[in-house]
Design a protein around this motif. Structure first.
Motif: not given
Length: 203
Positions: A32-34, A36, A39-42, A88, A90, A94
């Motif tokens: 995963y990547k953060s 942008e 939200t601190q979701t991926y 995704t 989460t 978050t």
């Protein structure tokens, strides 16, 4: 007196008959990547996620069957193609931000886990002109006086909606990381006429 909505939007909620536990296990191991934003979701690094899953081909078939049925019930006479897919993640406490999917026709989200206690939700927002631009007291929320809609989701749910309908992952109030698979679709075949004619070919 009969009051009827016009120019309606929609979502479709159905169930996928796939091995949810196996899919969830694979999503937990995806890279995963953060996202942008704040939200601190991926999201998965790949937007061709289903091509990498062991059960990806069977999953695609199940989704395609539900999408075909939805398009038929909407009254359209066109085939479709699944173009992009990603997962995704989460974390607890978050949430996502409102967004839409430019350059696509329909979108869908699948949930491999979740129960009533987990309280996973997706939220939709409509910016069309309606009575929501007046702050008038409401006694009964409906599709005419509302501009947002929350939808509880659980294991096996597949939600289909227009790609340009704004939506977000609601706050994850559970103690678990929340996983989902999102997908974008285009028409497949000939659409339009005269100067608006074009043909979508298989990507």
């Amino acid at each position: 007196m009969i009051i009827q909505p016009i120019f309606s939007n929609f979502f479709c909620k159905t169930k996928l008959d796939v091995d949810h536990a196996v899919i969830l296990k694979e999503l937990e191991n995806v890279k995963y990547k953060s996202v942008e934003d704040a939200t601190q979701t991926y999201m998965s690094k790949s937007v061709k996620l289903l091509d990498t899953l062991r059960k990806g081909k069977n999953f695609k078939t199940a989704v395609d069957n539900e999408m075909t049925d939805t398009i038929h019930q909407l009254g359209y006479n066109i085939k479709h193609q699944l173009v992009n897919s990603w997962s995704t993640r989460t974390p607890p406490d978050t949430e996502g931000e409102y967004h839409l999917h430019n350059n696509f026709w329909l979108s869908a989200v699948y949930y491999p886990h979740g129960n009533q206690e987990d309280n996973f939700k997706i939220k939709f927002k409509c910016d069309r002109l309606n009575f929501s631009h007046y702050d008038i007291p409401i006694s009964n929320y409906n599709s005419i006086n509302s501009s947002t809609r929350e939808l509880n989701v659980q294991e096996g749910d597949l939600i289909i909606f227009p790609a340009l309908l704004q939506h977000k992952i609601e706050k994850n109030t559970s103690k678990l990381a929340r996983y989902s698979i999102a997908m974008n679709f285009l028409p497949l075949g000939k659409i339009g006429s005269f100067d608006g004619y074009m043909e979508y070919r298989k990507i």
